[in-house]
Design an enzyme around this catalytic site. Sequence first.
Site, PDB file in Angstrom:
ATOM      1  CG  HIS A  70      -1.706   1.216   1.453  1.00 38.26           C
ATOM      2  ND1 HIS A  70      -3.030   1.326   1.088  1.00 38.26           N
ATOM      3  CD2 HIS A  70      -1.372   2.408   2.027  1.00 38.26           C
ATOM      4  CE1 HIS A  70      -3.471   2.525   1.417  1.00 38.26           C
ATOM      5  NE2 HIS A  70      -2.477   3.196   1.989  1.00 38.26           N
ATOM      6  CD  GLU A  71       1.866   3.417   3.699  1.00 37.78           C
ATOM      7  OE1 GLU A  71       2.073   4.501   3.116  1.00 37.78           O
ATOM      8  OE2 GLU A  71       0.886   3.225   4.437  1.00 37.78           O
TER       9      GLU A  71
ATOM     10  CG  HIS B 247       0.205   6.090  -0.499  1.00 34.49           C
ATOM     11  ND1 HIS B 247      -0.861   6.770  -1.049  1.00 34.49           N
ATOM     12  CD2 HIS B 247      -0.256   5.562   0.670  1.00 34.49           C
ATOM     13  CE1 HIS B 247      -1.912   6.669  -0.256  1.00 34.49           C
ATOM     14  NE2 HIS B 247      -1.577   5.934   0.790  1.00 34.49           N
TER      15      HIS B 247
ATOM     16  CD  GLU C  85      -4.801   6.491   2.297  1.00 33.32           C
ATOM     17  OE1 GLU C  85      -4.577   5.282   2.519  1.00 33.32           O
ATOM     18  OE2 GLU C  85      -3.911   7.355   2.282  1.00 33.32           O
TER      19      GLU C  85
END
Length: 291
Positions: free
Chosen positions: A147-148, A151, A224
């Site tokens: 997930h990061e 980003h 997100e």
Amino acid sequence: MLRLALYLGANFAILAVLSVAFRLFGIDSLLQANGVDLNLTALLIFAGVLGFAGSLISLILSKSMAKAAMRVQVITTPRSAVERWLIETVHAQADRAGIGRPEVGIFDHPSPNAFATGWNSNDALIAVSTGLLHHMDRGEVEAVLAHEVSHAANGDMVTLALIQGVVNTFVIFLSRIAGLLFDRLILRIERGYGPGFWIVSLIMEMVLGVLAMAIVMWFSRWREYRADAGGAALAGRRNMIAALERLRQAQNAPPLPEEMRAFAISAGRVQALFASHPPLEKRIAALRQGV
């Protein structure tokens, strides 16, 4: 750098269009007829410089500020199997995402959380909390890392800073116009700036700033969902859903400091118009529906 150039170019284009529109619709003439001697082009440039200065400086310093604020211990030489696994996992995910390998670090915090920061996709920092490593299994941690990394790959840190700069520009621009109109039309001050200008400008900055924050936080919530989808692609949808479920169970854990919440995988229980993250329930539902 291309993303930065595109957003700066887009903002200057908006400023140019506004300047032309003010002339085409006779707003310049209307202001002058009422004694408002205002150079809109100069004001737009002034607002743009002020509006972007803070957000771009914060972006450039974001990694060093995050390290200091959260006391991140960057892993340079792994001292344990866990640290070695973290670096190998993040680097493998970054390679698959097509970005430069981020720095990897650990910070001491009881809640399961993580964040990504950095001024561009190829110079990012991915940091995880000790609480995350304690509460999640490897599949779930892998999903959080993915997930990061997503980003960083999406350039979300840069985009968020640039959107903040754009809305700051128009908050400053419109508040100054409102203040000058109040001076000229209500207080009948013909030259210079009276107290009305400063008072009205300040009030309008606060009011418009609230609206601007709503726009910025809307984008933060949207990104997100996109990072969740990216995390699912890199680490598996089942792992990503399991990680979010685990975060949902830990919503009462102490949140990260407010200045770091927009960059974390979870911002805690508070969810509203000005929340940086959507509710975990909605994020889980979106993943299950394949959105």
